[in-house]
Design a protein around this motif. Structure first.
Motif, PDB file in Angstrom:
ATOM      1  N   VAL A  34       0.827  -1.194   0.000  1.00 27.19           N
ATOM      2  CA  VAL A  34       0.000   0.000   0.000  1.00 27.19           C
ATOM      3  C   VAL A  34       0.869   1.254   0.000  1.00 27.19           C
ATOM      4  CG1 VAL A  34      -1.677   1.353   1.332  1.00 27.19           C
ATOM      5  CG2 VAL A  34      -1.949  -1.129   1.120  1.00 27.19           C
ATOM      6  N   PHE A  35       1.796   1.327   0.932  1.00 29.08           N
ATOM      7  CA  PHE A  35       2.663   2.502   1.050  1.00 29.08           C
ATOM      8  C   PHE A  35       3.787   2.421   0.020  1.00 29.08           C
ATOM      9  CE2 PHE A  35       0.643   1.885   5.138  1.00 29.08           C
ATOM     10  CZ  PHE A  35       0.211   3.158   5.452  1.00 29.08           C
ATOM     11  N   GLY A  36       3.902   3.483  -0.770  1.00 30.24           N
ATOM     12  CA  GLY A  36       4.932   3.516  -1.801  1.00 30.24           C
ATOM     13  C   GLY A  36       4.480   2.965  -3.141  1.00 30.24           C
ATOM     14  N   ALA A  37       3.256   2.490  -3.235  1.00 28.77           N
ATOM     15  CA  ALA A  37       2.729   1.989  -4.510  1.00 28.77           C
ATOM     16  C   ALA A  37       2.156   3.150  -5.317  1.00 28.77           C
ATOM     17  CB  ALA A  37       1.652   0.937  -4.258  1.00 28.77           C
ATOM     18  N   GLU A  38       2.143   2.989  -6.631  1.00 25.46           N
ATOM     19  CA  GLU A  38       1.569   4.011  -7.497  1.00 25.46           C
ATOM     20  C   GLU A  38       0.053   3.896  -7.505  1.00 25.46           C
ATOM     21  OE1 GLU A  38       3.262   3.664 -11.345  1.00 25.46           O
ATOM     22  OE2 GLU A  38       5.298   4.209 -10.694  1.00 25.46           O
ATOM     23  N   LEU A  39      -0.615   5.015  -7.764  1.00 20.37           N
ATOM     24  CA  LEU A  39      -2.074   5.001  -7.771  1.00 20.37           C
ATOM     25  C   LEU A  39      -2.623   4.088  -8.858  1.00 20.37           C
ATOM     26  CD1 LEU A  39      -2.946   8.763  -7.101  1.00 20.37           C
ATOM     27  CD2 LEU A  39      -3.068   6.849  -5.506  1.00 20.37           C
ATOM     28  N   ASN A  40      -1.926   3.998  -9.983  1.00 21.72           N
ATOM     29  CA  ASN A  40      -2.380   3.107 -11.053  1.00 21.72           C
ATOM     30  C   ASN A  40      -2.354   1.644 -10.622  1.00 21.72           C
ATOM     31  OD1 ASN A  40      -3.050   4.991 -13.011  1.00 21.72           O
ATOM     32  ND2 ASN A  40      -0.967   5.112 -13.790  1.00 21.72           N
ATOM     33  N   ASP A  41      -1.444   1.302  -9.708  1.00 24.36           N
ATOM     34  CA  ASP A  41      -1.386  -0.078  -9.216  1.00 24.36           C
ATOM     35  C   ASP A  41      -2.699  -0.463  -8.538  1.00 24.36           C
ATOM     36  OD1 ASP A  41       1.180  -0.199 -10.151  1.00 24.36           O
ATOM     37  OD2 ASP A  41       2.128   0.135  -8.198  1.00 24.36           O
ATOM     38  N   PHE A  42      -3.288   0.478  -7.817  1.00 21.72           N
ATOM     39  CA  PHE A  42      -4.546   0.183  -7.125  1.00 21.72           C
ATOM     40  C   PHE A  42      -5.695   0.019  -8.113  1.00 21.72           C
ATOM     41  CE2 PHE A  42      -1.916   2.403  -4.005  1.00 21.72           C
ATOM     42  CZ  PHE A  42      -2.042   1.570  -2.912  1.00 21.72           C
ATOM     43  N   VAL A  43      -5.618   0.745  -9.238  1.00 22.62           N
ATOM     44  CA  VAL A  43      -6.665   0.611 -10.256  1.00 22.62           C
ATOM     45  C   VAL A  43      -6.702  -0.813 -10.789  1.00 22.62           C
ATOM     46  CG1 VAL A  43      -7.482   1.417 -12.496  1.00 22.62           C
ATOM     47  CG2 VAL A  43      -6.487   3.048 -10.886  1.00 22.62           C
ATOM     48  N   PHE A  44      -5.527  -1.382 -11.117  1.00 26.38           N
ATOM     49  CA  PHE A  44      -5.464  -2.745 -11.632  1.00 26.38           C
ATOM     50  C   PHE A  44      -5.751  -3.770 -10.544  1.00 26.38           C
ATOM     51  CE2 PHE A  44      -2.684  -0.411 -14.634  1.00 26.38           C
ATOM     52  CZ  PHE A  44      -3.363  -0.718 -15.815  1.00 26.38           C
ATOM     53  N   ARG A  45      -5.342  -3.453  -9.323  1.00 26.25           N
ATOM     54  CA  ARG A  45      -5.480  -4.413  -8.231  1.00 26.25           C
ATOM     55  C   ARG A  45      -6.894  -4.462  -7.672  1.00 26.25           C
ATOM     56  NH1 ARG A  45      -2.087  -2.898  -3.082  1.00 26.25           N
ATOM     57  NH2 ARG A  45      -0.544  -2.539  -4.732  1.00 26.25           N
ATOM     58  N   GLU A  46      -7.520  -3.289  -7.548  1.00 19.72           N
ATOM     59  CA  GLU A  46      -8.821  -3.207  -6.883  1.00 19.72           C
ATOM     60  C   GLU A  46      -9.959  -2.809  -7.811  1.00 19.72           C
ATOM     61  OE1 GLU A  46      -6.892  -1.635  -2.628  1.00 19.72           O
ATOM     62  OE2 GLU A  46      -8.104  -0.296  -3.859  1.00 19.72           O
ATOM     63  N   SER A  47      -9.615  -2.436  -9.055  1.00 16.12           N
ATOM     64  CA  SER A  47     -10.627  -1.951 -10.008  1.00 16.12           C
ATOM     65  C   SER A  47     -11.360  -0.728  -9.454  1.00 16.12           C
ATOM     66  CB  SER A  47     -11.629  -3.058 -10.351  1.00 16.12           C
ATOM     67  OG  SER A  47     -10.973  -4.150 -10.933  1.00 16.12           O
ATOM     68  N   LYS A  48     -10.614   0.127  -8.752  1.00 12.62           N
ATOM     69  CA  LYS A  48     -11.162   1.364  -8.194  1.00 12.62           C
ATOM     70  C   LYS A  48     -10.220   2.513  -8.492  1.00 12.62           C
ATOM     71  CE  LYS A  48     -13.445  -0.913  -4.279  1.00 12.62           C
ATOM     72  NZ  LYS A  48     -13.508  -1.006  -2.793  1.00 12.62           N
ATOM     73  N   MET A  49     -10.814   3.692  -8.683  1.00 15.86           N
ATOM     74  CA  MET A  49      -9.998   4.870  -8.954  1.00 15.86           C
ATOM     75  C   MET A  49      -9.365   5.421  -7.681  1.00 15.86           C
ATOM     76  SD  MET A  49      -9.758   5.502 -12.089  1.00 15.86           S
ATOM     77  CE  MET A  49     -10.364   4.400 -13.364  1.00 15.86           C
ATOM     78  N   VAL A  50     -10.013   5.215  -6.563  1.00 18.43           N
ATOM     79  CA  VAL A  50      -9.482   5.664  -5.269  1.00 18.43           C
ATOM     80  C   VAL A  50      -9.094   4.427  -4.468  1.00 18.43           C
ATOM     81  CG1 VAL A  50      -9.923   6.983  -3.173  1.00 18.43           C
ATOM     82  CG2 VAL A  50     -10.967   7.692  -5.336  1.00 18.43           C
ATOM     83  N   PRO A  51      -7.853   4.344  -3.988  1.00 17.75           N
ATOM     84  CA  PRO A  51      -7.452   3.168  -3.201  1.00 17.75           C
ATOM     85  C   PRO A  51      -8.383   2.927  -2.022  1.00 17.75           C
ATOM     86  CG  PRO A  51      -5.543   4.529  -3.719  1.00 17.75           C
ATOM     87  CD  PRO A  51      -6.743   5.304  -4.162  1.00 17.75           C
ATOM     88  N   SER A  52      -8.675   1.665  -1.761  1.00 12.39           N
ATOM     89  CA  SER A  52      -9.573   1.321  -0.646  1.00 12.39           C
ATOM     90  C   SER A  52      -9.023   1.837   0.680  1.00 12.39           C
ATOM     91  CB  SER A  52      -9.762  -0.194  -0.574  1.00 12.39           C
ATOM     92  OG  SER A  52     -10.392  -0.665  -1.733  1.00 12.39           O
ATOM     93  N   PHE A  53      -7.710   1.777   0.819  1.00 10.49           N
ATOM     94  CA  PHE A  53      -7.094   2.258   2.059  1.00 10.49           C
ATOM     95  C   PHE A  53      -7.436   3.730   2.285  1.00 10.49           C
ATOM     96  CE2 PHE A  53      -3.549   4.603   3.958  1.00 10.49           C
ATOM     97  CZ  PHE A  53      -3.477   3.998   5.201  1.00 10.49           C
ATOM     98  N   VAL A  54      -7.324   4.531   1.241  1.00  8.38           N
ATOM     99  CA  VAL A  54      -7.612   5.965   1.352  1.00  8.38           C
ATOM    100  C   VAL A  54      -9.087   6.188   1.667  1.00  8.38           C
ATOM    101  CG1 VAL A  54      -7.647   8.156   0.088  1.00  8.38           C
ATOM    102  CG2 VAL A  54      -5.708   6.602  -0.162  1.00  8.38           C
ATOM    103  N   SER A  55      -9.965   5.483   0.972  1.00  5.67           N
ATOM    104  CA  SER A  55     -11.406   5.648   1.206  1.00  5.67           C
ATOM    105  C   SER A  55     -11.785   5.276   2.634  1.00  5.67           C
ATOM    106  CB  SER A  55     -12.195   4.781   0.218  1.00  5.67           C
ATOM    107  OG  SER A  55     -11.971   5.199  -1.105  1.00  5.67           O
ATOM    108  N   LYS A  56     -11.214   4.188   3.145  1.00  2.70           N
ATOM    109  CA  LYS A  56     -11.532   3.757   4.512  1.00  2.70           C
ATOM    110  C   LYS A  56     -11.047   4.776   5.539  1.00  2.70           C
ATOM    111  CE  LYS A  56     -11.434  -1.205   3.500  1.00  2.70           C
ATOM    112  NZ  LYS A  56     -10.724  -2.491   3.717  1.00  2.70           N
TER     113      LYS A  56
END
Length: 304
Positions: A34-56
């Motif tokens: 989670v920490f140090g990952a690019e935002l695009n990584d979360f798009v492919f990993r979670e299929s979301k534009m906003v990382p789940s960690f940030v939303s939570k």
């Protein structure tokens, strides 16, 4: 007879270690990082534009931290933050317990943005963002809206959630003592910075960078949540449709916009039909008047 000596060449030999090519083991990628990952990584990993960690984190802080004094300024225990960070990066099941310290979640959220490989507002737009401080307010807001459109979509959607949280916190600054300027001091270095600036230049840019972030927090609703719809001037456009479209543009909630779009179109068609009916009524009235004038002229002629 001379004996012939046969020399056997042994081709089975080992290359000296000095000349051997060293093969480095492949680095294992942590798909849960989670920490140090690019935002695009979360798009492919979670299929979301906003990382789940940030939303939570943002949802938790919206519910529990808006009136907490010194939120984001008061730091949580550094060892606790490191412990949680390790746990979050090693698992993909981050949950926030109701009794979790708001300062801990705020510290983890700050750490997330601090360790992004590229700042949320990107290196590319550093100069244009600072340029907005030299503009008048109307031009300033338009300029900032355009810059946010230029951001990659994951950055833009994440910025919308983050700045909305910061704006809500600033609105309660009489209780939490965190104004737009105070929040900007905390977040500005993590969100907007020059990639090639020397330490001296970075220090010089601090007041302007803080000014941009403070402005975006203060004008969050105007910059991030107002979508301007292109209008076309038409001499035949009815006043009813113009008024409904103006109200439609002023609506900041996208979901309501989509729901109201049908009613706006209906108003347009209704207004146009009303105009047609009025034109028909006017035409018929003019025809009746002309007919009556002709009858009067005929009667006068017959009398004469």
């Amino acid at each position: 007879m001379t004996e012939r000596r046969q020399t056997v060449i042994n081709l089975d030999f080992k290359v000296p270690v000095l000349f051997q090519k060293k093969t480095q083991p492949k680095k294992k990628t942590n798909s849960c990082k989670v920490f140090g990952a690019e935002l695009n990584d979360f798009v492919f990993r979670e299929s979301k534009m906003v990382p789940s960690f940030v939303s939570k984190c943002i949802d938790f802080l919206e519910k529990n931290a808006l009136t907490t004094e010194g939120i984001f300024r008061v730091s949580a225990n550094s060892q606790t933050i490191i412990q949680f960070r390790t746990e979050i990066d090693s698992t993909n099941n981050f949950k926030i317990k109701p009794d979790t310290s708001v300062h801990l979640i705020a510290g983890l959220l700050k750490l997330f943005f601090r360790e992004l490989p590229e700042p949320l507002l990107t290196y590319k737009l550093f100069g244009p963002f600072l340029k907005s401080l030299d503009m008048q307010e109307a031009e300033q807001l338009t300029h900032l809206r355009k810059l946010l459109i230029e951001l990659p979509r994951p950055n833009r959607e994440t910025a919308r959630q983050l700045f909305k949280l910061l704006s809500n916190i600033a609105e309660k600054n009489s209780i939490n003592l965190m104004t737009e300027d105070n929040l900007a001091v905390v977040f500005a270095p993590n969100l907007l910075r020059d990639k090639f600036a020397s330490p001296t230049d970075a220090l010089i840019n601090v007041p302007r960078v803080n000014g941009v972030i403070s402005l975006m927090i203060n004008k969050c609703n105007e910059i991030l949540f107002r979508r301007k719809i292109t209008t076309y001037t038409n001499t035949n456009m009815s006043a009813a449709f113009s008024l409904s479209l103006a109200k439609f543009e002023a609506n900041a909630n996208e979901s309501e916009k989509l729901q109201n779009l049908g009613s706006v179109v209906k108003l347009n068609s209704l207004a146009n039909s009303n105009n047609i009916n009025k034109n028909n009524e006017t035409t018929s009235t003019n025809d009746n008047q002309s007919d009556s004038n002709e009858n009067e002229n005929e009667n006068e002629n017959s009398n004469n």
